[in-house]
Design a protein around this motif. Structure first.
Motif, PDB file in Angstrom:
ATOM      1  N   LYS A  51      42.770  39.753  35.491  1.00  0.00           N
ATOM      2  CA  LYS A  51      41.131  39.790  35.701  1.00  0.00           C
ATOM      3  C   LYS A  51      40.815  40.634  37.504  1.00  0.00           C
ATOM      4  O   LYS A  51      41.276  40.515  38.122  1.00  0.00           O
ATOM      5  N   HIS A  52      39.902  41.091  37.687  1.00  0.00           N
ATOM      6  CA  HIS A  52      39.588  41.828  38.716  1.00  0.00           C
ATOM      7  C   HIS A  52      38.041  41.002  39.080  1.00  0.00           C
ATOM      8  O   HIS A  52      37.704  40.929  38.714  1.00  0.00           O
ATOM      9  N   LEU A  53      38.531  40.463  40.258  1.00  0.00           N
ATOM     10  CA  LEU A  53      37.882  40.500  40.901  1.00  0.00           C
ATOM     11  C   LEU A  53      36.907  40.837  42.328  1.00  0.00           C
ATOM     12  O   LEU A  53      36.628  41.302  43.013  1.00  0.00           O
ATOM     13  N   SER A  54      35.671  41.847  41.467  1.00  0.00           N
ATOM     14  CA  SER A  54      35.007  42.855  42.546  1.00  0.00           C
ATOM     15  C   SER A  54      34.079  41.490  43.002  1.00  0.00           C
ATOM     16  O   SER A  54      33.353  40.176  43.070  1.00  0.00           O
ATOM     17  N   SER A  55      33.229  42.305  43.911  1.00  0.00           N
ATOM     18  CA  SER A  55      32.470  41.941  44.741  1.00  0.00           C
ATOM     19  C   SER A  55      31.814  41.010  44.033  1.00  0.00           C
ATOM     20  O   SER A  55      30.575  40.467  43.848  1.00  0.00           O
ATOM     21  N   PRO A  56      30.337  41.786  42.744  1.00  0.00           N
ATOM     22  CA  PRO A  56      29.437  41.433  42.095  1.00  0.00           C
ATOM     23  C   PRO A  56      29.717  40.135  41.475  1.00  0.00           C
ATOM     24  O   PRO A  56      28.799  39.107  41.147  1.00  0.00           O
ATOM     25  N   LEU A  57      30.904  39.836  40.724  1.00  0.00           N
ATOM     26  CA  LEU A  57      31.442  38.794  40.455  1.00  0.00           C
ATOM     27  C   LEU A  57      31.136  37.780  41.064  1.00  0.00           C
ATOM     28  O   LEU A  57      30.857  36.212  40.603  1.00  0.00           O
ATOM     29  N   VAL A  58      32.171  37.903  42.183  1.00  0.00           N
ATOM     30  CA  VAL A  58      32.146  36.681  43.039  1.00  0.00           C
ATOM     31  C   VAL A  58      31.005  36.552  43.748  1.00  0.00           C
ATOM     32  O   VAL A  58      30.853  35.813  43.962  1.00  0.00           O
ATOM     33  N   PHE A  59      30.034  37.942  43.957  1.00  0.00           N
ATOM     34  CA  PHE A  59      28.714  37.106  44.308  1.00  0.00           C
ATOM     35  C   PHE A  59      27.568  36.326  44.100  1.00  0.00           C
ATOM     36  O   PHE A  59      27.005  35.768  43.462  1.00  0.00           O
ATOM     37  N   ARG A  60      28.102  36.772  42.716  1.00  0.00           N
ATOM     38  CA  ARG A  60      27.645  35.899  41.287  1.00  0.00           C
ATOM     39  C   ARG A  60      27.117  34.584  41.225  1.00  0.00           C
ATOM     40  O   ARG A  60      27.116  33.463  40.703  1.00  0.00           O
ATOM     41  N   TYR A  61      28.799  34.249  41.343  1.00  0.00           N
ATOM     42  CA  TYR A  61      29.234  33.055  41.151  1.00  0.00           C
ATOM     43  C   TYR A  61      28.566  32.247  42.489  1.00  0.00           C
ATOM     44  O   TYR A  61      28.282  30.984  42.086  1.00  0.00           O
ATOM     45  N   SER A  62      28.604  32.668  43.284  1.00  0.00           N
ATOM     46  CA  SER A  62      28.045  31.899  44.709  1.00  0.00           C
ATOM     47  C   SER A  62      27.281  31.877  44.620  1.00  0.00           C
ATOM     48  O   SER A  62      26.723  30.274  44.444  1.00  0.00           O
ATOM     49  N   THR A 112      26.258  28.572  42.171  1.00  0.00           N
ATOM     50  CA  THR A 112      26.380  27.756  42.766  1.00  0.00           C
ATOM     51  C   THR A 112      26.231  27.096  44.069  1.00  0.00           C
ATOM     52  O   THR A 112      26.738  26.703  44.513  1.00  0.00           O
ATOM     53  N   TRP A 113      25.766  28.002  44.601  1.00  0.00           N
ATOM     54  CA  TRP A 113      24.592  28.002  45.898  1.00  0.00           C
ATOM     55  C   TRP A 113      25.440  27.982  46.769  1.00  0.00           C
ATOM     56  O   TRP A 113      25.103  26.752  47.732  1.00  0.00           O
TER      57      TRP A 113
END
Length: 282
Positions: free
Chosen positions: A173-184, A187-188
């Motif tokens: 799994k590649h942890l792209s910046s958009p993926l991490v941003f959307r998860y954060s 979850t606020w």
């Protein structure tokens, strides 16, 4: 521990939220699922409770690190850096789209200690999620508070340990910046180490923006559920080594006795970064 901190142990806060279709579809899209596959009244995957009933502090209550200021939501522990470390979860029920849910957050323990990497304080929070008075999930969550690094000093990292080699399944799994941003965002979580590289390096001593540990656990749980028959009823988790945004990780797992599944995540060098032990019911 000071009397002021001790007085926080046992304090509770309650947050309510309706399980809205829009939020569920945003979660599905972030996890690369078809958002249109969810309808009102549908049950959610049991471990999705974490996306709901999160604290929503006012902008004026946010500190320079992106977390709520000490004492606003969590105890005013006088150490500036906070990272999630472990979780112990039981999931007797599940939420449905359209439910009204509540989370009761209780300060379970505050434990100062001297660790190998310096003075730390471990905060344990107990979260109980309920729908119509029935418990659907209970969680204990550990957060570790650390001293600020000295100028130019790197954040302490546990020595590397090799990951197990007996996986029955493996997913990259590649942890792209958009993926991490959307998860954060879902979850606020506005902790700046997840999106502000300059802050992460200069203020907290990391070499890059840091992967959100909650997302690591979410991806590992999703993989375990996809590879295991039955219903997820609980898990324990421990994160041991930081992962950075932009890395490619490997999610691994294998079944063990009694409906249990051992899972872990390793970095590109084969180092163990976290472990989850899951329990399933037929």
């Amino acid at each position: 521990m000071s009397d002021d901190l001790q007085s926080w142990v046992g304090r509770k806060r309650v947050v309510e939220e309706d399980i809205g279709l829009g939020q569920v579809r945003r979660i599905a899209g972030m996890l690369d699922m078809d958002p249109a596959g969810f309808r009102r009244g549908d049950p959610l995957p049991p471990h999705w409770f974490v996306f709901f009933c999160n604290e929503t502090p006012r902008q004026s209550d946010i500190g320079t690190d992106g977390h709520p200021k000490p004492g606003v939501v969590l105890p005013p522990i006088p150490l500036p850096r906070r990272m999630g470390a472990g979780r112990r979860v039981t999931i007797p029920g599940s939420m449905r789209i359209g439910d009204m849910a509540e989370r009761i957050a209780e300060v379970a323990a505050i434990v100062p200690k001297q660790a190998r990497t310096g003075f730390i304080t471990v905060l344990t929070m107990r979260h109980t999620y309920r729908v119509d008075g029935q418990v659907v999930a209970e969680e204990e969550f550990d957060a570790v508070y650390r001293e600020a690094p000295k100028p130019g000093e790197a954040s302490p990292v546990a020595p590397p340990a090799p990951a197990p080699t007996d996986a029955a399944w493996r997913i990259e799994k590649h942890l792209s910046s958009p993926l991490v941003f959307r998860y954060s965002a879902l979850t606020w979580n506005a902790h700046r180490i997840h999106y502000d590289a300059d802050y992460s390096r200069a203020e907290e001593g990391y070499p890059n923006t840091v992967q959100n540990g909650g997302l690591t656990m979410q991806l590992l749980l999703d993989a375990a559920v996809a590879h295991t028959p039955g219903r997820l009823t609980g898990f324990t988790a421990r994160l041991t080594r930081p992962i950075y945004v932009g890395d490619t990780i490997t999610l691994c797992g294998r079944a063990s006795d009694g409906g249990k599944v051992a899972t872990w995540v390793q970095d590109r060098d084969g180092n163990l970064c976290g472990q989850l032990d899951c329990e399933f019911a037929a």
